[in-house]
Design an enzyme around this catalytic site. Structure first.
Site, short mmCIF file in Angstrom:
data_model
loop_
_atom_site.label_atom_id
_atom_site.label_comp_id
_atom_site.label_asym_id
_atom_site.label_seq_id
_atom_site.Cartn_x
_atom_site.Cartn_y
_atom_site.Cartn_z
N ASN A 75 3.08 -0.08 14.77
CA ASN A 75 2.52 0.56 15.37
C ASN A 75 1.39 0.26 16.72
OD1 ASN A 75 0.58 2.26 16.27
ND2 ASN A 75 -0.44 2.80 14.45
N LYS A 121 0.13 1.12 19.13
CA LYS A 121 -0.89 1.05 19.99
C LYS A 121 -1.17 1.30 21.10
CE LYS A 121 -3.06 0.83 15.67
NZ LYS A 121 -4.56 0.68 14.90
N HIS A 154 -2.87 9.98 12.31
CA HIS A 154 -3.37 8.50 12.19
C HIS A 154 -4.62 9.22 12.40
CE1 HIS A 154 -4.17 4.36 12.97
NE2 HIS A 154 -3.23 4.05 12.43
N GLU A 212 -6.88 7.34 13.65
CA GLU A 212 -7.20 7.72 14.93
C GLU A 212 -7.62 8.98 15.85
OE1 GLU A 212 -5.94 3.72 15.59
OE2 GLU A 212 -6.86 2.50 14.56
N GLU A 254 -3.07 4.79 4.37
CA GLU A 254 -4.02 4.18 5.48
C GLU A 254 -5.42 4.63 5.25
OE1 GLU A 254 -1.74 2.62 8.37
OE2 GLU A 254 -2.67 3.79 9.57
N GLY A 265 -7.25 -2.53 11.25
CA GLY A 265 -8.22 -3.12 12.40
C GLY A 265 -9.54 -3.75 12.05
N SER A 278 -4.82 -3.58 8.07
CA SER A 278 -4.92 -5.01 8.04
C SER A 278 -3.31 -5.54 7.42
CB SER A 278 -6.48 -5.32 7.59
OG SER A 278 -6.74 -4.70 8.25
P1 PGA Z 1 -4.10 -2.70 11.41
O1 PGA Z 1 -3.48 -1.88 11.82
O2 PGA Z 1 -2.37 -3.25 10.62
O3 PGA Z 1 -4.26 -3.16 12.66
O4 PGA Z 1 -5.06 -2.81 9.92
C1 PGA Z 1 -2.49 -0.11 10.75
C2 PGA Z 1 -2.48 0.90 10.93
O5 PGA Z 1 -3.80 2.16 11.83
O6 PGA Z 1 -1.39 1.30 11.53
#
Ligand code: PGA
Length: 253
Positions: free
Chosen positions: A9, A11, A95, A97, A167, A173, A213
């Site tokens: 992903n 982003k 997601h 976010e 997640e 993140g 992460s």
């Molecule tokens: P990250 O993001 O691996 O940077 O923690 C994962 C995600 O949001 O899908």
């Protein structure tokens, strides 16, 4: 046996040239792991160029979001049919976010998943608890509520086609990864929810990814858990070396 699945992903990152360079670097090594499904999810504006670059190659393309409407006067939106039209195979929906910053709730996520399925795309439906919810001991209830709201309304034949991504919001993140035991516990719960709502066959078919992460050095312990079928990778998917390092940690069957 469920095929392992690794999705990147991206982003809101990368330029078009960086995007093309990245998929060029991934395509060869990905072809050497035909036992794993691998996808990248670039921002909308690069999807067409990336999909063209990857035509005929075993690296699939997914979008990060989609409208729940098929077409019409919805300024700024992109439909599932459009994504399918340019060669997308997957789309991430719900997601954290999007839930957190753009007000998406379970019902909306469900409609997006339905729109994706209607266009022949595979939705990667995301769910996960916040740190406060985990600390309050509410993880299992939150997962059940999100599952009921954003998955359970699908009929069994459609549910069998989805991918779920667990997640935990506190792991996205942050560099704080869930332990393999924490991930496995929720993944096993999700598989039980699928069996309860549908049947054992659907439960054994649906792939459940872990996200938050994931890095080359923690991937193996997560990806060797019986109910962890792959990973949804954010930050570490932006560089070929780290994404391929995670691919290398996917156990071979
Ligand atoms: P990250 O993001 O691996 O940077 O923690 C994962 C995600 O949001 O899908």
């Amino acid at each position: 046996m469920r095929r392992r699945f690794l999705a990147g992903n991206w982003k809101m990152h990368l330029t078009k040239n960086e995007a093309l360079r990245l998929v060029d670097a991934l395509a060869g090594p990905v072809a050497e792991r035909p036992d794993v499904d691998v996808a990248v999810c670039p921002p909308f504006v690069y999807l067409d160029a990336v999909a063209r670059r990857l035509e005929g190659r075993p690296l699939a393309v997914g979008a990060q979001n989609v409208s729940d409407k098929p077409e019409g006067a919805f300024t700024g939106e992109v439909s599932a049919g459009m994504l399918a039209d340019i060669g997308c195979r997957y789309v991430i929906v719900g997601h954290s976010e999007r839930r957190q910053f753009f007000g998406e709730d379970d019902a909306w996520v469900l409609r997006k998943a339905q729109a994706a399925l209607a266009a022949g795309l595979t939705p990667i439906i995301c769910l996960g608890e916040t740190l406060a919810q985990r600390q309050a001991g509410e993880t299992a209830q939150v997962i059940r509520r999100q599952f009921n709201g954003s998955v359970a309304e699908l009929p069994a034949d459609q549910a069998a086609q989805i991918v779920i991504a667990y997640e935990p919001v506190w792991a996205i993140g942050t560099g704080v990864v869930a332990t393999a035991e924490q991930a496995e516990e929720v993944h096993a719960d999700l598989r039980n929810l699928l069996a309860e709502r549908y049947n054992p066959e659907v439960a054994q078919t649906v792939r459940i990814l872990y996200g938050g992460s994931v890095k080359p050095d923690n991937a193996e312990s997560l990806l060797t858990q019986p109910n962890v079928d792959g990973a949804l990778v954010g930050g570490a998917s932006l560089q070929a070396t780290s994404f391929l390092g995670i691919l290398a940690a996917v156990p071979k069957h």
